[in-house]
Design an enzyme around this catalytic site. Structure first.
Site, short mmCIF file in Angstrom:
data_model
loop_
_atom_site.label_atom_id
_atom_site.label_comp_id
_atom_site.label_asym_id
_atom_site.label_seq_id
_atom_site.Cartn_x
_atom_site.Cartn_y
_atom_site.Cartn_z
NE ARG A 5 -1.10 -18.85 18.59
CZ ARG A 5 -0.90 -18.12 17.49
NH1 ARG A 5 -0.76 -18.70 16.32
NH2 ARG A 5 -0.84 -16.81 17.56
CE LYS A 34 -1.04 -19.09 8.50
NZ LYS A 34 -2.17 -18.65 9.27
N1 URA Z 1 -2.86 -14.59 11.56
C1 URA Z 1 -2.35 -15.84 11.48
O1 URA Z 1 -2.35 -16.44 10.42
N2 URA Z 1 -1.83 -16.38 12.61
C2 URA Z 1 -1.80 -15.74 13.78
O2 URA Z 1 -1.31 -16.29 14.75
C3 URA Z 1 -2.36 -14.46 13.87
C4 URA Z 1 -2.87 -13.88 12.72
#
Ligand code: URA
Length: 456
Positions: free
Chosen positions: A180, A199
């Site tokens: 990304r 997460k």
């Molecule tokens: N923080 C993250 O952990 N992932 C993202 O896509 C954007 C900010």
């Protein structure tokens, strides 16, 4: 987002998936799991992964697709497991990233002092915003590399830890994020939400509070976009069984006075001594208050504020911080010196070689301190990274000397710049030239709270 058509044949290859998403069709659970498995196994060609992400950004993901993606990402690695006796008390907070955002350093030990277990997996600096791990690593000896077994021991003994993501936690996110980052596909509500929530879900939490920031210093500038992001994250986290609430908070002006790694650690310690800036404490108590109330610790959010204030006042929150610092690798002496109210933290923390005051060119009232410009300046001084692998200068940054609403004289110092170069670099001065906004009129509508909205 409008519902996406679902009544279409199942895609059976990555190419099918790309075309299906390009047509704006909704992907099913199995298709999303197939995609995530392909990411983890490195079975998707780079160009196909880039195309798939771009189609996703352009056509979007609905709530169901985002939940499926988040679950599949969470299951791509280890889901932490905790002792059964902790159930109902495992909590965490996540911020979408702010300037001077040291809230985790203060909130985690306060929550632990209230009996919670806080297995906080945090991040490093992203773009112009600082990273909690970088701040903590300015403490000599402090380590952020712990596996779940080691985290369990720290949580058993102390109640909180703040660590980095291991290779085992949501490996799909690491791979997706790397792509990304280089394909212009970071900005997507579905991809950001699934990245963040997967997460947190892998931490196997009971309760989660999200601090979704909007304004000049946030990654999401507009209130409308932040509301969309916050609502999506709350929905998918709830869909994964985590009782979640989000606060939409203002991020135009820096949080507190300190911007920069060891400067923010020192300010966090002041907060835990009960002497922190009021805006930092207000945000800590509001985030913690909603979390503890949800967790059933108190009957009202306000009662939770009082409980947290009491834990700061009686020193138990500070003691949790000290024990966390020792459990995460610092020596007893370092931790004692850091946390002793009579001691000088600057005998322990790295400090810059020079401090130079910046003077206001106007007399009047402070209307704004542009947090984005302050963050960029702090980054240029060496407090952040412009690319991964850059070495951070822990002691540099800014200490604001005024708050929004204050009266200021021409020639009065509004910020102290902590720098290692002999003089403040000209590019830093240029950035800071427009950061302080002073006007003749007194500000009448100053709110003590940054909270714009509570999203449940
Ligand atoms: N923080 C993250 O952990 N992932 C993202 O896509 C954007 C900010």
């Amino acid at each position: 987002m409008a519902a996406t058509p679902r009544n279409v044949p199942k895609a059976i290859s990555i190419l099918d998936l790309i075309v299906k998403k390009r047509h704006g069709l909704a992907l099913g659970k199995e298709e999303i799991e197939y995609f995530v498995q392909g990411v983890v196994d490195d079975a998707i060609a780079k160009e196909q992964l880039g195309s798939m992400l771009m189609a996703t950004v352009l056509k979007g993901l609905d709530d169901f697709e985002t939940t499926c993606l988040t679950r599949a990402m969470m299951n791509s690695g280890e889901v932490m497991s905790w002792p059964e006796s902790w159930r109902g008390r495992i909590v965490d907070k996540h911020s979408t990233g702010g300037v001077g955002d040291k809230i985790s350093l203060v909130l985690a030990p306060i929550l632990a002092s209230c009996g919670m277990k806080v297995p906080m997996v945090s991040g490093r600096g992203l773009g112009h915003t600082g990273g909690t791990l970088d701040k903590l690593e300015s403490i000599p000896g402090f380590s952020v590399a712990f596996n779940t077994a080691a985290m369990t021991k720290i949580l058993e003994d102390v109640g909180c830890c703040i660590v980095g993501q291991t290779d085992k936690l949501v490996p799909a996110d690491k791979k997706l994020y790397a792509t990304r980052d280089v394909t212009g596909t970071v900005e997507s509500v579905g991809l950001i939400s699934s990245s963040i929530v997967s997460k947190k879900a892998a931490e196997n939490l009971d309760y989660l509070i999200l601090d979704v920031k909007c304004g000049k210093g946030a990654t999401t500038n507009s209130e409308k976009d932040a509301l969309v992001l916050g609502s999506r994250m709350v929905n998918i986290a709830k869909g994964l069984g985590i009782n979640t609430v989000a606060l939409l908070t203002e991020m135009n002006n820096p949080i507190g006075q300190a911007i920069g790694n060891s400067l923010e650690v020192a300010e966090s310690i002041q907060c835990l001594h009960g002497k922190g800036p009021s805006d930092v404490m207000n945000l800590v108590y509001q985030l913690g208050g909603h979390l503890l109330f949800r967790a059933g610790l108190t009957e009202t959010v306000e009662e939770s504020y009082s409980l947290m204030e009491a834990r700061v006042r009686d020193g138990t929150a500070m003691d949790c911080f000290r024990r966390m610092v020792v459990a995460q690798g610092a020596s007893d002496d370092v931790a004692k010196q850091l946390c002793d109210p009579e001691a000088d933290v600057w005998t322990i923390l790295p400090k810059s070689k020079h401090v130079t005051g910046l003077k206001s060119t106007n007399k009047g009232f402070v209307h704004e301190i542009d947090s984005k410009l302050c963050a960029i300046a702090s980054g240029k001084l060496g407090a952040g990274r412009s690319k991964s692998g850059d070495v951070i200068q822990f002691g540099v940054g800014l200490m604001l000397q005024v708050c929004v609403g204050d009266a200021i004289d021409q020639g009065e110092v509004w910020a102290n710049v902590h720098h290692n170069s002999d003089t403040i670099p000209p590019e830093v001065l240029t950035v800071l030239e427009n950061a302080l906004v002073v006007q003749d009129q007194k500000l009448t509508n100053i709110s003590g709270s940054r909270v714009i909205k509570v999203i449940t």
